[in-house]
Design a protein around this motif. Sequence first.
Motif, PDB file in Angstrom:
ATOM      1  N   GLY A 293      16.394  -6.223  -1.781  1.00  0.00           N
ATOM      2  CA  GLY A 293      15.562  -6.551  -0.633  1.00  0.00           C
ATOM      3  C   GLY A 293      14.809  -7.851  -0.781  1.00  0.00           C
ATOM      4  N   THR A 294      14.332  -8.350   0.363  1.00  0.00           N
ATOM      5  CA  THR A 294      13.476  -9.540   0.387  1.00  0.00           C
ATOM      6  C   THR A 294      12.054  -9.190   0.812  1.00  0.00           C
ATOM      7  OG1 THR A 294      14.085 -10.041   2.683  1.00  0.00           O
ATOM      8  CG2 THR A 294      15.448 -11.008   0.947  1.00  0.00           C
ATOM      9  N   VAL A 295      11.822  -7.929   1.205  1.00  0.00           N
ATOM     10  CA  VAL A 295      10.493  -7.456   1.593  1.00  0.00           C
ATOM     11  C   VAL A 295      10.233  -6.162   0.816  1.00  0.00           C
ATOM     12  CG1 VAL A 295      10.641  -8.487   3.891  1.00  0.00           C
ATOM     13  CG2 VAL A 295      11.391  -6.123   3.551  1.00  0.00           C
ATOM     14  N   PRO A 296       8.967  -5.714   0.739  1.00  0.00           N
ATOM     15  CA  PRO A 296       8.672  -4.461   0.032  1.00  0.00           C
ATOM     16  C   PRO A 296       9.491  -3.304   0.598  1.00  0.00           C
ATOM     17  CG  PRO A 296       6.639  -5.637   0.485  1.00  0.00           C
ATOM     18  CD  PRO A 296       7.730  -6.379   1.201  1.00  0.00           C
ATOM     19  N   PRO A 297       9.993  -2.421  -0.268  1.00  0.00           N
ATOM     20  CA  PRO A 297      10.874  -1.345   0.188  1.00  0.00           C
ATOM     21  C   PRO A 297      10.097  -0.235   0.894  1.00  0.00           C
ATOM     22  CG  PRO A 297      10.429  -1.094  -2.135  1.00  0.00           C
ATOM     23  CD  PRO A 297       9.776  -2.387  -1.723  1.00  0.00           C
ATOM     24  N   LEU A 298      10.830   0.559   1.647  1.00  0.00           N
ATOM     25  CA  LEU A 298      10.290   1.785   2.238  1.00  0.00           C
ATOM     26  C   LEU A 298      10.869   2.961   1.464  1.00  0.00           C
ATOM     27  CD1 LEU A 298       8.731   3.245   4.541  1.00  0.00           C
ATOM     28  CD2 LEU A 298      10.883   3.246   5.825  1.00  0.00           C
ATOM     29  N   ARG A 299       9.998   3.766   0.884  1.00  0.00           N
ATOM     30  CA  ARG A 299      10.438   4.922   0.091  1.00  0.00           C
ATOM     31  C   ARG A 299      10.290   6.199   0.901  1.00  0.00           C
ATOM     32  NH1 ARG A 299       8.412   1.660  -4.153  1.00  0.00           N
ATOM     33  NH2 ARG A 299       9.791   1.589  -5.980  1.00  0.00           N
ATOM     34  N   LEU A 300      11.337   7.005   0.924  1.00  0.00           N
ATOM     35  CA  LEU A 300      11.297   8.315   1.570  1.00  0.00           C
ATOM     36  C   LEU A 300      11.260   9.391   0.496  1.00  0.00           C
ATOM     37  CD1 LEU A 300      13.804   8.078   4.559  1.00  0.00           C
ATOM     38  CD2 LEU A 300      11.370   7.559   4.497  1.00  0.00           C
ATOM     39  N   HIS A 301      10.377  10.354   0.675  1.00  0.00           N
ATOM     40  CA  HIS A 301      10.229  11.444  -0.281  1.00  0.00           C
ATOM     41  C   HIS A 301      10.578  12.773   0.385  1.00  0.00           C
ATOM     42  CE1 HIS A 301       8.234   8.692  -3.055  1.00  0.00           C
ATOM     43  NE2 HIS A 301       7.500   8.267  -2.039  1.00  0.00           N
ATOM     44  N   PRO A 302      11.024  13.752  -0.387  1.00  0.00           N
ATOM     45  CA  PRO A 302      11.256  15.087   0.183  1.00  0.00           C
ATOM     46  C   PRO A 302       9.956  15.650   0.742  1.00  0.00           C
ATOM     47  CG  PRO A 302      12.215  14.904  -2.020  1.00  0.00           C
ATOM     48  CD  PRO A 302      11.363  13.689  -1.820  1.00  0.00           C
TER      49      PRO A 302
END
Length: 486
Positions: A293-302
């Motif tokens: 990525g070039t921008v901060p990631p989006l993290r998905l959690h259960p």
Amino acid sequence: MDALVSAVASDLIGRLISFLVGKYQESSAADISDTIVRLQRALLRARVVVEEAEGRQIANRAMLQQLSQLRRQLCRAAYALDAFMWRDDRRSRGTVMSRRSRSSQTIRLILPPPSSVDDDVLSVMVESLEAALRNMREFVVLLNGCPRVSRQPYSAYLFMESCMFGRQMEKEAIVSFLLQPARDLAVLPIIGPHDVGKRTLVEHVCLDERVRVRFTEIHRLSSHDLRSPEHHYWSLFDFTARSLTVIDIINTDADAEESWRTFHSAILRRRTHGGRGSKIIVIGRTEAHLSLGTVPPLRLHPPHREELWYFFRALAFGAADPDDRPDLVPIAMALCERMTVFATFIAANIIAALLRADLSACSWRHVLKVISEITVMHLGAAGNRLDEDKAGRYYLSQPLKDIPDFPCLVYNRRKLTGMTESELPKVTIMELLTGGFLFPPGEKQFDILEWQSHIPPYTSYVLTCNIDKEVIALTKRLHNKRRRDH
């Protein structure tokens, strides 16, 4: 005489203590009753706010964060109330619980100890939820200025299986990234474990009218597509137009990162001035994909346990009111606890469909018994006997119908999109569990349809089912060996 005075004094003291204890218990019972009523009212108010907000387009990040916090408090409070009411109901029945069947004993083993939700916990939940609602007054006022979505996502207890649950904040974060102007080719990684809803979230973003107006083209590729000759996918692109490209990185693709970098360099060279403002979303499953990525990631959690319970409770009871069936709530809670070893959202939908088909305690206990007896096995390379050359999770189960000598090994879940009904397996997991189908004659291995999602991208989940006793025995040996080695 002294003995008589002592006896009378002892009796009076005993009666006084009994009187004081009785008054204290009455006061405590009244206090907890008031707490329950307050919590029920607060839950109703919170549901009104949350459901109304989920029918609006909220672009303000602070409002979305506040909504997410209220939703979390709502789920925690609903879980605490149900757990407390079940504990209180079990205490009131006393010895009746000890004469329950073996399936009821399973409930007590799977659920957390009843003392984990006591009067103090309930009081804390009331105070927290009421405080959260007091802080939502400005939110409710500002909500009136937010436009409504074209379709109401759902009404709780009726249509929750036809909506994306609890991802409104994440969706708006992606939409905000896509609508921001950028001269360079911006790349957003979305990272999360398997079956947490990454592709579903991205598909809902792509269907959003704001995104469709912004981008002339929307492309969906996998890392396998990037390994094909360039002309196979470059012909899809119009480099003079602003486009959105979604790339799903498959874990089994060892050369995924190299293929991605080749693709990224090529698209940077080919795009023209008209294609500026194009964006890329990369769907990954490991921390190694963050570098793409070039921008901060989006993290998905259960989902948290309380959120999963809120979702599953609505699915399992459907249009029925859970308060009218208190005998079913502890069984549903036990199933929810067991669900953490499976793919949660998929398991919630499958099990809830089984429960809704028959709202009787006997049927629900039977489902609980079967789910509890499923053996989960983690294997490495299982060999050609299983037609499986990679690590995976395997399930050994019995059907709901008591058919002797019929163990069933289920493994190799695949996600399929864009499939017609004729291309999917005819046997479903529901039919397998209920014994409502005949096995293909002479076949010991066949595919079954686990679940079809009711929301975009309408993914179908397919499993391989094997009833060969030799294969099942081999799998058990491999599983036991792996456990010993670790």
